[in-house]
Design a protein around this motif. Sequence first.
Motif, PDB file in Angstrom:
ATOM      1  N   UNK A 406       0.824  -1.203   0.000  1.00 36.68           N
ATOM      2  CA  UNK A 406       0.000   0.000   0.000  1.00 36.68           C
ATOM      3  C   UNK A 406       0.862   1.259   0.000  1.00 36.68           C
ATOM      4  N   UNK A 407       1.920   1.256   0.802  1.00 37.27           N
ATOM      5  CA  UNK A 407       2.808   2.411   0.868  1.00 37.27           C
ATOM      6  C   UNK A 407       3.452   2.683  -0.498  1.00 37.27           C
ATOM      7  N   UNK A 408       3.885   1.625  -1.156  1.00 31.33           N
ATOM      8  CA  UNK A 408       4.517   1.781  -2.470  1.00 31.33           C
ATOM      9  C   UNK A 408       3.501   2.243  -3.506  1.00 31.33           C
ATOM     10  N   UNK A 409       2.285   1.718  -3.421  1.00 28.82           N
ATOM     11  CA  UNK A 409       1.239   2.132  -4.374  1.00 28.82           C
ATOM     12  C   UNK A 409       1.010   3.638  -4.307  1.00 28.82           C
ATOM     13  N   UNK A 410       0.949   4.178  -3.109  1.00 22.79           N
ATOM     14  CA  UNK A 410       0.737   5.612  -2.949  1.00 22.79           C
ATOM     15  C   UNK A 410       1.934   6.412  -3.459  1.00 22.79           C
ATOM     16  N   UNK A 411       3.135   5.887  -3.270  1.00 17.85           N
ATOM     17  CA  UNK A 411       4.318   6.600  -3.751  1.00 17.85           C
ATOM     18  C   UNK A 411       4.438   6.555  -5.271  1.00 17.85           C
ATOM     19  N   UNK A 412       3.892   5.509  -5.886  1.00 20.82           N
ATOM     20  CA  UNK A 412       3.956   5.392  -7.344  1.00 20.82           C
ATOM     21  C   UNK A 412       2.893   6.215  -8.058  1.00 20.82           C
ATOM     22  N   UNK A 413       1.913   6.709  -7.321  1.00 21.29           N
ATOM     23  CA  UNK A 413       0.834   7.483  -7.946  1.00 21.29           C
ATOM     24  C   UNK A 413       1.390   8.742  -8.604  1.00 21.29           C
ATOM     25  N   UNK A 414       0.674   9.196  -9.592  1.00 14.78           N
ATOM     26  CA  UNK A 414       1.065  10.441 -10.270  1.00 14.78           C
ATOM     27  C   UNK A 414       0.726  11.627  -9.382  1.00 14.78           C
ATOM     28  N   UNK A 415       1.692  12.490  -9.106  1.00 20.22           N
ATOM     29  CA  UNK A 415       1.414  13.653  -8.248  1.00 20.22           C
ATOM     30  C   UNK A 415       0.265  14.488  -8.795  1.00 20.22           C
ATOM     31  N   UNK A 416      -0.564  15.005  -7.906  1.00 19.82           N
ATOM     32  CA  UNK A 416      -1.718  15.797  -8.299  1.00 19.82           C
ATOM     33  C   UNK A 416      -1.304  17.022  -9.097  1.00 19.82           C
ATOM     34  N   UNK A 417      -0.129  17.554  -8.801  1.00 14.37           N
ATOM     35  CA  UNK A 417       0.338  18.735  -9.521  1.00 14.37           C
ATOM     36  C   UNK A 417       0.538  18.439 -11.004  1.00 14.37           C
ATOM     37  N   UNK A 418       0.914  17.180 -11.326  1.00 11.00           N
ATOM     38  CA  UNK A 418       1.065  16.814 -12.734  1.00 11.00           C
ATOM     39  C   UNK A 418      -0.290  16.588 -13.387  1.00 11.00           C
TER      40      UNK A 418
END
Length: 706
Positions: A406-418
């Motif tokens: 779960x932690x890795x999934x959140x880190x792999x997400x595309x930043x909202x700013x992009x």
Amino acid sequence: MSHVEASLPDHARAIIAEEEALLARVQSTLEVARRKSARGQDAQGLVAQLQVLRDDASTAAVADLPHIFAQMNQMRSLMERQEGVKLPDPQAPYFAHLRLNGEGGPRDYLLGRTTFADVGAGVRVIDWRFAPVARVFYCYEEGDDYEEYFGERLAEGSVETRRLVIIERGVLTRIISGALVLERLADGAWRSVSRDFSTLQSGGAGTAARPEFLGTGKGARRIEDAFGVTAMLDAEQYEAVSTGPDRPLLVLGSAGSGKTTVALHRLAKLAFDDPRTFPQARMKLIVPEEGLARLSRRLLAPLGLGNVAVQTRDAWLLATARSAFNVPGIKLWNDTPPLVSRLKRHPTLRRALAARVGVPKTDAGTTLERLRTRMADAYMDRRFLESVVTAAKGEIPRTAIDETLEHTRLQLATPLSKVLKDITDAERLITVDGRSIEDDTPDAMAGTVDLDDLPVLMFLKAQHSSLGLERLAHVVLDEAEDFSLFELFAVRQLLGKGKSCTLAGDEMQQTDAGFAGWPAVLNELDIRDAATCRLQVSYRCPRPVVELARQVLGAQAPEAAATGRAGAPVGFHHFPDEAQAQLFIGEALRDLVAREPHASVGVIASSPESAQAIYRVVADQPWARLVSDGEFTFEPGVDVTDVGSVKGLEFDYVILPDATARAYPVDDESRRRLHVAVTRTSHQLWVVSSGVRSHLVTPGGAAAPR
């Protein structure tokens, strides 16, 4: 019915009689209140009571106002909900007694966890955490004049009585009034307990090492010249310091045996003997925590090593990763879940990842972003994580697998700013409170890496290309048992051809699970011919502390280190309630600082949260400091901190405020953490607990003496 020994003085008998009568009155009043609450009260009766309280407030003394207002609030709540008021537990309704003589005459205030007042009966129980009157208990002694604001009104008077009282199962069992300690025996008789129960022994100031000097086996405090560097070391320390400059040195030993002394003296000898080969600018000391880094910088100065770089492990990792990947900024996530961090630092991950990595066809595969993707692929592979956890043989719980996924999934997400990159007006990406739109949301983790990932990424890059790091003439790792294999791999890239380095450590002080053993440490550094020295004499701790430290380790304890120094006995103090324990500690600290104003005192809690709770009791005192993030000043006074911040440090006096079964359960990791806390003192140790005492400090599973 209690009775007292004939040998007790009259004033002690009077105190016992007074406190027992007060407890009986409180319990009787609570019983009346309980019955009224059980019967319920009609709205008309509540309105009448509220009017009486309003009348009382118009003429009451300032000191009574907080309690009258509290009762008024309770009445209003009853009128709204027609529910009973939460009453103090009659089995333990309060734990301190404060009598103030102010403008309205003498009044008794009882510190507890629930506010309850019956002004007519003279019963005022206040919540010790929030009530303004409680400040008088914290800040003044019996016989003092006080001056405090209660709300907006100034109250003045004198403190007539200030006592800690222990009530267990509805029975008064102990009274602590300054130096007087009275205790009820099993047969109901009362006796006076030695003053040693409530006071730390004098004579400890200056026994712990200070930043102005680096202690050695024989107590040297000044370094005059190159010969003086090694003049006062003991035989074992001298032999270790004299190890050839090109040979790696592993210095092992129990707490207080002089590992840091040897490491820093070796640095000094290298610099004095051959400054061209070992210039200070090309030597580095790396330590796990900021507190030890601060102390080390100040210890190096008298040795003439003020230009040697001292870095914490975290600061060094970040700077090294930036250099290895030639990037000025790396977006770090600083709140990694503990189990995820444990998995990423464990030796089994190092071995599993080494078997998994493949060779990219071009150097393009070693960019930070590409390596981050390859690393995340491993973290998102459940089967791979299961193999890591299985190989750890119980040192990593299986729940770490889902947390890592779960932690890795959140880190792999595309930043909202992009995602919102088409919005060209930057102000539209800022919230009303001035913060980024991602802050305090799961999107804040997107695109980040953990600090524990940095050495993993450097390991992955080094499989295929050089990290391009500048080699150092000499590297010192203090508390080396706390460096992961990935971090040691990165250290290897700093070592010169001769592998000149000094490692100081103690496997019994590891605070992270998964220490791979000293052979694995040396292998990771590619060292084959290290000189090894195990220091046998513990200079810091007196014999009673050393004996308790060995008990805490249990079967993990190594062969006994010699210590010929007698010392003050360890004080064991147990209380039914945490608040009682904290108030008792506050009392003892005030007494100690008054007698030993130049002493260094460490109150070492099991966690930062526990440290904050105990600090609240002494926060108003000028000598008290809450230390987080290793920001020690090394000045006389009391540092309230946590066990994770004190490795490598020492204090004249140490108090462990929460030696409970919850804070230190019976497992190997808790044994090592408690061992670190126990061994920080050079003069005297107190072990304070409440509720259920940790069995790690209970000899033979039986209750330790109070």
